[in-house]
Enzyme design. Structure first.
Site, mmCIF file in Angstrom:
data_model
loop_
_atom_site.group_PDB
_atom_site.id
_atom_site.type_symbol
_atom_site.label_atom_id
_atom_site.label_comp_id
_atom_site.label_asym_id
_atom_site.label_seq_id
_atom_site.Cartn_x
_atom_site.Cartn_y
_atom_site.Cartn_z
ATOM 1 N N HIS A 60 0.805 -1.232 0.000
ATOM 2 C CA HIS A 60 0.000 0.000 0.000
ATOM 3 C C HIS A 60 0.834 1.275 0.000
ATOM 4 O O HIS A 60 0.292 2.359 -0.101
ATOM 5 C CB HIS A 60 -0.929 0.019 1.216
ATOM 6 C CG HIS A 60 -0.202 0.294 2.506
ATOM 7 N ND1 HIS A 60 0.526 -0.657 3.163
ATOM 8 C CD2 HIS A 60 -0.071 1.431 3.224
ATOM 9 C CE1 HIS A 60 1.061 -0.135 4.249
ATOM 10 N NE2 HIS A 60 0.721 1.133 4.316
HETATM 11 C C1 UD1 Z 1 -1.826 5.541 6.072
HETATM 12 C C2 UD1 Z 1 -0.492 5.964 6.693
HETATM 13 C C3 UD1 Z 1 0.526 4.849 6.529
HETATM 14 C C4 UD1 Z 1 -0.018 3.535 7.039
HETATM 15 C C5 UD1 Z 1 -1.349 3.232 6.364
HETATM 16 C C6 UD1 Z 1 -1.970 1.949 6.841
HETATM 17 C C7 UD1 Z 1 0.045 8.360 6.588
HETATM 18 C C8 UD1 Z 1 0.918 9.354 5.942
HETATM 19 N N1 UD1 Z 1 0.047 7.125 6.035
HETATM 20 O O1 UD1 Z 1 -1.610 5.371 4.681
HETATM 21 O O2 UD1 Z 1 1.689 5.191 7.272
HETATM 22 O O3 UD1 Z 1 0.915 2.518 6.773
HETATM 23 O O4 UD1 Z 1 -2.251 4.312 6.639
HETATM 24 O O5 UD1 Z 1 -3.084 1.611 6.061
HETATM 25 O O6 UD1 Z 1 -0.616 8.668 7.545
HETATM 26 N N2 UD1 Z 1 -9.182 5.096 2.078
HETATM 27 C C9 UD1 Z 1 -10.375 4.437 2.016
HETATM 28 N N3 UD1 Z 1 -10.938 4.029 3.206
HETATM 29 C C10 UD1 Z 1 -10.381 4.286 4.413
HETATM 30 C C11 UD1 Z 1 -9.165 4.980 4.432
HETATM 31 C C12 UD1 Z 1 -8.570 5.369 3.273
HETATM 32 O O7 UD1 Z 1 -10.928 4.184 0.963
HETATM 33 O O8 UD1 Z 1 -10.947 3.897 5.437
HETATM 34 C C13 UD1 Z 1 -8.527 5.487 0.797
HETATM 35 C C14 UD1 Z 1 -8.780 6.909 0.416
HETATM 36 O O9 UD1 Z 1 -8.897 6.967 -0.973
HETATM 37 C C15 UD1 Z 1 -7.492 7.612 0.823
HETATM 38 C C16 UD1 Z 1 -6.457 6.513 0.625
HETATM 39 O O10 UD1 Z 1 -7.129 5.304 0.941
HETATM 40 O O11 UD1 Z 1 -7.244 8.751 0.100
HETATM 41 C C17 UD1 Z 1 -5.244 6.646 1.483
HETATM 42 O O12 UD1 Z 1 -5.591 6.751 2.873
HETATM 43 P P1 UD1 Z 1 -4.615 7.571 3.870
HETATM 44 O O13 UD1 Z 1 -5.087 7.416 5.274
HETATM 45 O O14 UD1 Z 1 -4.426 8.959 3.388
HETATM 46 O O15 UD1 Z 1 -3.227 6.863 3.670
HETATM 47 P P2 UD1 Z 1 -2.825 5.322 3.672
HETATM 48 O O16 UD1 Z 1 -2.286 4.998 2.346
HETATM 49 O O17 UD1 Z 1 -3.930 4.459 4.213
#
Ligand code: UD1
Length: 369
Positions: A206
């Protein structure tokens, strides 16, 4: 009564905070509150973990949601400051290195509320990782630095941190693993795929560094397709990864591969059940490097560096590039399974040590809170 905020935000936080919640709840002198920033919000990315870890619903959800780094960090900063102004605790505990970790530490520090960083001192020395920036800044603002291993404490001392702020307590996430191991062992999630135990690979990817780069993503996908001719691959898809695969036109082909099982993200117990009986794990996650070390499962981490080097020096972890995955897997298919070798203090008692440390810091005039 000491009021403690336990901050959770994203998937890797819940299993780190759960042991603290349970330990604080058993002691009358503490009043713990779970603050969810809402960084992760899907059922499979959040609520299911509360159920598996027997956590109560959060007292407050700041509903910060997704966005660019600035948008997300700022949303949490503003919302948490507002909450703190009406609900001032004696201590804020922030785990890990996600954007919410930094935002909540900053909101608290600016209001002169002491912060304890759980999982302090980890360093990848790679400032292109957003998490490295979050780690360094959070450590700099935290009154208490709870480290998981000696190398993390050494990093902080080398940076000039007052040793009084540092307590080596161990790995809180491993408390959750040991506590739920009987449930994990009895779940047998791998049976749903009609696969023999120990004859499949579990892969999770991811990191933006891997999945947002079309060339790297395509190299990884090709490697997984070739590997699947030798051994089945189970691939729980993070929403970011699904979106990128779709964008690059790689999703349908991967989905049609007979020996690749592409599935939705899993809860804690189902996921660990799959890890526990896998032959090998391919990942770019932080926590999984540690869980595989404790369980004695070979782990290939698709990253150029790790903030958890102890998992390579003492554990079962090995860093590989996207190009190296296939050969590394073939090497491992013929090797015997390594013995589990948990580092010191990864023993299921970290939450107890944290409570003892806090007791000391709150009572001893020399101990800083
Ligand atoms: C975040 C953390 C990362 C961690 C990861 C675990 C930061 C900078 N990154 O990354 O360190 O390893 O979480 O998963 O804080 N989304 C959904 N549903 C959700 C959450 C997110 O669909 O419940 C999608 C959204 O499109 C979002 C994308 O995932 O934009 C990324 O989510 P985000 O929390 O920004 O970063 P992660 O890649 O999950």
């Amino acid at each position: 009564m000491r009021r403690i905020h336990l901050v959770v935000a994203a998937r890797p936080n819940f299993m780190k905070i759960a042991p603290l919640w349970h330990a604080f709840s058993r002691h009358h002198e503490f009043e713990p509150t779970i603050v969810h920033t809402g960084q992760h919000y899907d059922y499979h990315m959040s609520t299911q973990f509360f159920e598996d870890l027997k956590l109560p619903a959060p007292t407050i959800n700041l509903e910060a949601g997704s966005g660019s780094h600035a948008t997300q960090t700022a949303a949490v900063l503003v919302a948490y400051e507002r909450y703190l102004l009406d609900n001032r605790p004696d201590l804020v505990v922030v785990p890990g290195d996600v954007n919410s970790t930094l935002a909540c530490a900053l909101a608290s520090a600016k209001l002169n509320i002491p912060v304890a960083h759980l999982e302090a001192g980890l360093r990848s020395r790679d400032m292109s990782m957003p998490e490295e920036i979050n780690r360094i800044l959070t450590d700099s603002m935290s009154s208490i630095l709870w480290t998981p291993s000696q190398d993390a404490s050494d990093n902080l001392v080398r940076e000039g941190t007052d040793p009084q702020r540092i307590s080596l307590v161990g790995n809180c996430m491993i408390d959750s693993l040991y506590k739920l191991l009987p449930v994990i062992e009895s779940r047998q999630t791998w049976k749903q795929f009609d696969l023999p135990q120990d004859r499949y690979i579990l892969a999770t990817l991811h990191r933006p560094g891997n999945v947002d780069d079309p060339k790297i993503l395509s190299t990884i996908v090709k490697a997984l397709e070739r590997i699947s001719r030798e051994i089945a691959v189970i691939l729980p898809l993070h929403p970011r990864t699904r979106e990128q695969l779709q964008k690059q036109g790689l999703l349908d082909n991967l989905d049609s591969m007979q020996n690749i099982f592409m599935i939705a993200p899993l809860g804690y117990v189902d996921f660990l059940s799959l890890v526990h009986k896998s032959h090998l794990v391919i990942t770019d996650s932080g926590g999984l490097q540690e869980e595989t070390t404790v369980l004695g499962i070979p782990c290939l981490t698709v990253r150029p560096n790790t903030e958890r080097p102890i998992t390579c020096t003492a554990g079962t972890n090995r860093l590989v590039s996207a190009q190296e995955i296939e050969n590394a897997v073939l090497d491992e298919l013929d090797s015997a399974r390594p013995a589990p070798c948990p580092p010191a203090y990864w023993d299921g008692h970290t939450a107890d040590r944290i409570l003892a440390d806090l007791d000391h810091r709150f009572q001893n005039p020399l101990g800083r809170v």
